[in-house]
Design a protein around this motif. Structure first.
Motif, PDB file in Angstrom:
ATOM      1  N   PRO A  50       0.881  -1.234  -0.039  1.00 19.07           N
ATOM      2  CA  PRO A  50      -0.491   0.057  -0.156  1.00 19.07           C
ATOM      3  C   PRO A  50       0.759   1.723   0.138  1.00 19.07           C
ATOM      4  O   PRO A  50       0.610   1.773  -0.576  1.00 19.07           O
ATOM      5  CB  PRO A  50      -0.760   0.156   0.933  1.00 19.07           C
ATOM      6  CG  PRO A  50      -0.350  -1.262   2.276  1.00 19.07           C
ATOM      7  CD  PRO A  50       0.299  -1.993   1.287  1.00 19.07           C
ATOM      8  N   LYS A  51       2.052   1.653   0.509  1.00 19.30           N
ATOM      9  CA  LYS A  51       2.358   2.386   0.091  1.00 19.30           C
ATOM     10  C   LYS A  51       3.405   2.739  -0.542  1.00 19.30           C
ATOM     11  O   LYS A  51       3.896   3.894  -1.387  1.00 19.30           O
ATOM     12  CB  LYS A  51       4.202   2.349   1.259  1.00 19.30           C
ATOM     13  CG  LYS A  51       4.958   3.559   1.102  1.00 19.30           C
ATOM     14  CD  LYS A  51       6.406   3.185   2.583  1.00 19.30           C
ATOM     15  CE  LYS A  51       6.697   5.137   2.765  1.00 19.30           C
ATOM     16  NZ  LYS A  51       7.913   4.853   3.717  1.00 19.30           N
ATOM     17  N   ALA A  52       3.731   1.815  -1.696  1.00 16.98           N
ATOM     18  CA  ALA A  52       3.767   2.142  -2.852  1.00 16.98           C
ATOM     19  C   ALA A  52       3.128   2.335  -3.481  1.00 16.98           C
ATOM     20  O   ALA A  52       3.157   3.552  -4.619  1.00 16.98           O
ATOM     21  CB  ALA A  52       4.537   0.406  -3.556  1.00 16.98           C
ATOM     22  N   ILE A  53       1.457   2.253  -3.619  1.00 19.26           N
ATOM     23  CA  ILE A  53       0.895   2.679  -4.348  1.00 19.26           C
ATOM     24  C   ILE A  53       0.543   3.702  -4.309  1.00 19.26           C
ATOM     25  O   ILE A  53       0.253   4.901  -5.081  1.00 19.26           O
ATOM     26  CB  ILE A  53      -0.805   1.564  -4.095  1.00 19.26           C
ATOM     27  CG1 ILE A  53      -0.075   0.130  -4.730  1.00 19.26           C
ATOM     28  CG2 ILE A  53      -1.397   2.132  -4.524  1.00 19.26           C
ATOM     29  CD1 ILE A  53       0.047   0.203  -5.818  1.00 19.26           C
ATOM     30  N   ARG A  54       0.625   4.580  -2.054  1.00 18.44           N
ATOM     31  CA  ARG A  54       0.165   5.801  -2.560  1.00 18.44           C
ATOM     32  C   ARG A  54       1.380   7.140  -2.968  1.00 18.44           C
ATOM     33  O   ARG A  54       0.980   7.483  -3.346  1.00 18.44           O
ATOM     34  CB  ARG A  54       0.038   5.740  -0.473  1.00 18.44           C
ATOM     35  CG  ARG A  54      -0.752   5.592   0.040  1.00 18.44           C
ATOM     36  CD  ARG A  54      -0.302   6.332   1.100  1.00 18.44           C
ATOM     37  NE  ARG A  54       0.199   5.952   2.359  1.00 18.44           N
ATOM     38  CZ  ARG A  54       0.307   4.595   2.837  1.00 18.44           C
ATOM     39  NH1 ARG A  54      -0.408   3.447   3.076  1.00 18.44           N
ATOM     40  NH2 ARG A  54       1.427   4.181   3.093  1.00 18.44           N
ATOM     41  N   MET A  55       2.301   6.486  -3.175  1.00 18.72           N
ATOM     42  CA  MET A  55       3.434   7.576  -3.417  1.00 18.72           C
ATOM     43  C   MET A  55       3.914   6.922  -5.135  1.00 18.72           C
ATOM     44  O   MET A  55       3.840   8.356  -5.178  1.00 18.72           O
ATOM     45  CB  MET A  55       5.037   6.118  -3.189  1.00 18.72           C
ATOM     46  CG  MET A  55       5.193   6.357  -1.944  1.00 18.72           C
ATOM     47  SD  MET A  55       7.305   6.137  -1.254  1.00 18.72           S
ATOM     48  CE  MET A  55       7.988   7.142  -1.849  1.00 18.72           C
ATOM     49  N   LEU A  56       2.842   6.046  -5.918  1.00 19.95           N
ATOM     50  CA  LEU A  56       2.857   6.164  -7.597  1.00 19.95           C
ATOM     51  C   LEU A  56       1.794   6.840  -7.424  1.00 19.95           C
ATOM     52  O   LEU A  56       2.095   7.847  -8.240  1.00 19.95           O
ATOM     53  CB  LEU A  56       2.552   4.256  -7.629  1.00 19.95           C
ATOM     54  CG  LEU A  56       4.179   3.489  -7.929  1.00 19.95           C
ATOM     55  CD1 LEU A  56       3.177   2.284  -8.323  1.00 19.95           C
ATOM     56  CD2 LEU A  56       4.869   4.244  -9.472  1.00 19.95           C
ATOM     57  N   LYS A  57       1.056   6.763  -6.570  1.00 23.35           N
ATOM     58  CA  LYS A  57      -0.767   8.001  -7.234  1.00 23.35           C
ATOM     59  C   LYS A  57      -0.478   9.526  -6.965  1.00 23.35           C
ATOM     60  O   LYS A  57      -1.143   9.586  -7.447  1.00 23.35           O
ATOM     61  CB  LYS A  57      -1.670   7.202  -5.739  1.00 23.35           C
ATOM     62  CG  LYS A  57      -1.870   6.631  -6.322  1.00 23.35           C
ATOM     63  CD  LYS A  57      -2.805   6.131  -4.814  1.00 23.35           C
ATOM     64  CE  LYS A  57      -4.918   6.247  -5.613  1.00 23.35           C
ATOM     65  NZ  LYS A  57      -6.037   6.534  -4.102  1.00 23.35           N
ATOM     66  N   GLU A  58       0.841   9.716  -5.784  1.00 24.50           N
ATOM     67  CA  GLU A  58       0.706  11.051  -6.136  1.00 24.50           C
ATOM     68  C   GLU A  58       1.843  11.742  -6.736  1.00 24.50           C
ATOM     69  O   GLU A  58       1.701  12.360  -7.465  1.00 24.50           O
ATOM     70  CB  GLU A  58       1.709  11.650  -4.710  1.00 24.50           C
ATOM     71  CG  GLU A  58       1.228  11.197  -3.162  1.00 24.50           C
ATOM     72  CD  GLU A  58       2.286  11.186  -2.351  1.00 24.50           C
ATOM     73  OE1 GLU A  58       3.810  11.557  -2.614  1.00 24.50           O
ATOM     74  OE2 GLU A  58       1.373  11.114  -1.337  1.00 24.50           O
ATOM     75  N   GLY A  64      -0.021  14.232 -13.983  1.00 26.70           N
ATOM     76  CA  GLY A  64      -2.366  14.824 -14.261  1.00 26.70           C
ATOM     77  C   GLY A  64      -1.899  12.872 -14.819  1.00 26.70           C
ATOM     78  O   GLY A  64      -2.995  13.117 -15.374  1.00 26.70           O
ATOM     79  N   LEU A  65      -1.780  11.816 -14.060  1.00 23.71           N
ATOM     80  CA  LEU A  65      -2.324  10.737 -14.467  1.00 23.71           C
ATOM     81  C   LEU A  65      -2.917   9.697 -13.680  1.00 23.71           C
ATOM     82  O   LEU A  65      -2.716  10.510 -12.378  1.00 23.71           O
ATOM     83  CB  LEU A  65      -0.908  10.331 -15.153  1.00 23.71           C
ATOM     84  CG  LEU A  65       0.077  10.859 -15.810  1.00 23.71           C
ATOM     85  CD1 LEU A  65       1.284   9.719 -16.565  1.00 23.71           C
ATOM     86  CD2 LEU A  65      -0.888  10.316 -17.326  1.00 23.71           C
ATOM     87  N   SER A  66      -2.974   8.912 -13.515  1.00 26.35           N
ATOM     88  CA  SER A  66      -4.239   7.534 -12.409  1.00 26.35           C
ATOM     89  C   SER A  66      -3.777   6.740 -13.091  1.00 26.35           C
ATOM     90  O   SER A  66      -3.462   6.133 -14.515  1.00 26.35           O
ATOM     91  CB  SER A  66      -5.075   8.416 -12.758  1.00 26.35           C
ATOM     92  OG  SER A  66      -5.765   8.473 -13.490  1.00 26.35           O
ATOM     93  N   PHE A  67      -3.914   5.471 -12.402  1.00 25.08           N
ATOM     94  CA  PHE A  67      -4.012   3.926 -12.503  1.00 25.08           C
ATOM     95  C   PHE A  67      -5.327   3.805 -13.398  1.00 25.08           C
ATOM     96  O   PHE A  67      -6.326   5.260 -13.116  1.00 25.08           O
ATOM     97  CB  PHE A  67      -3.889   3.770 -10.654  1.00 25.08           C
ATOM     98  CG  PHE A  67      -2.822   3.091 -10.704  1.00 25.08           C
ATOM     99  CD1 PHE A  67      -2.117   2.452 -10.988  1.00 25.08           C
ATOM    100  CD2 PHE A  67      -2.513   3.713  -9.435  1.00 25.08           C
ATOM    101  CE1 PHE A  67      -0.824   2.254 -10.037  1.00 25.08           C
ATOM    102  CE2 PHE A  67      -1.291   3.760  -8.428  1.00 25.08           C
ATOM    103  CZ  PHE A  67      -0.704   2.636  -9.131  1.00 25.08           C
ATOM    104  N   LYS A  68      -5.443   2.763 -13.651  1.00 16.66           N
ATOM    105  CA  LYS A  68      -7.173   2.340 -15.017  1.00 16.66           C
ATOM    106  C   LYS A  68      -7.807   2.365 -13.636  1.00 16.66           C
ATOM    107  O   LYS A  68      -7.534   1.447 -13.005  1.00 16.66           O
ATOM    108  CB  LYS A  68      -6.607   0.908 -15.636  1.00 16.66           C
ATOM    109  CG  LYS A  68      -7.750   0.841 -16.642  1.00 16.66           C
ATOM    110  CD  LYS A  68      -6.926  -0.885 -16.697  1.00 16.66           C
ATOM    111  CE  LYS A  68      -8.181  -1.093 -18.065  1.00 16.66           C
ATOM    112  NZ  LYS A  68      -7.588  -2.597 -18.735  1.00 16.66           N
ATOM    113  N   GLN A  69      -8.402   2.684 -13.782  1.00 16.23           N
ATOM    114  CA  GLN A  69      -9.813   2.438 -13.240  1.00 16.23           C
ATOM    115  C   GLN A  69     -11.213   1.044 -13.304  1.00 16.23           C
ATOM    116  O   GLN A  69     -10.177   0.219 -14.258  1.00 16.23           O
ATOM    117  CB  GLN A  69     -11.677   3.109 -13.459  1.00 16.23           C
ATOM    118  CG  GLN A  69     -10.976   4.574 -12.851  1.00 16.23           C
ATOM    119  CD  GLN A  69     -10.420   5.012 -11.220  1.00 16.23           C
ATOM    120  OE1 GLN A  69     -10.805   4.172 -11.048  1.00 16.23           O
ATOM    121  NE2 GLN A  69      -9.458   5.609 -11.068  1.00 16.23           N
ATOM    122  N   ASP A  70     -10.998   0.345 -11.913  1.00 12.60           N
ATOM    123  CA  ASP A  70     -11.397  -1.096 -11.797  1.00 12.60           C
ATOM    124  C   ASP A  70     -12.935  -1.311 -13.157  1.00 12.60           C
ATOM    125  O   ASP A  70     -13.492  -0.366 -13.168  1.00 12.60           O
ATOM    126  CB  ASP A  70     -11.572  -1.436 -10.836  1.00 12.60           C
ATOM    127  CG  ASP A  70     -10.359  -1.510  -9.955  1.00 12.60           C
ATOM    128  OD1 ASP A  70      -9.554  -2.361 -10.571  1.00 12.60           O
ATOM    129  OD2 ASP A  70     -10.795  -1.045  -8.573  1.00 12.60           O
TER     130      ASP A  70
END
Length: 70
Positions: A50-58, A64-70
């Motif tokens: 989860p910490k890596a995901i938080r850092m990637l999201k930031e 101006g990017l984001s992960f693909k939505q489920d």
């Protein structure tokens, strides 16, 4: 990858050795690659939490990017 090849330059943020190594081993080197996968898919990679995901999201949001939505 054989010993003659050098891995591509990674533009991922520094998270932890296991997370960075696991993502690079899975072929993730560019932030744009994460727009094609969901957070859940990345969390399924051993060494990424989860910490890596938080850092990637930031970092993705900063560009101006984001992960693909489920």
């Amino acid at each position: 990858m054989d010993k003659q090849q050098t891995p591509p330059e990674s533009e991922l943020p520094w998270m932890s050795k296991p997370a960075n190594r696991s993502l690079n081993h899975a072929g993730y080197f560019k932030l744009e690659q994460f727009t094609e996968v969901t957070e859940k898919e990345i969390l399924n990679i051993h060494g990424v939490g989860p910490k890596a995901i938080r850092m990637l999201k930031e970092v993705l949001q900063e560009r101006g990017l984001s992960f693909k939505q489920d």
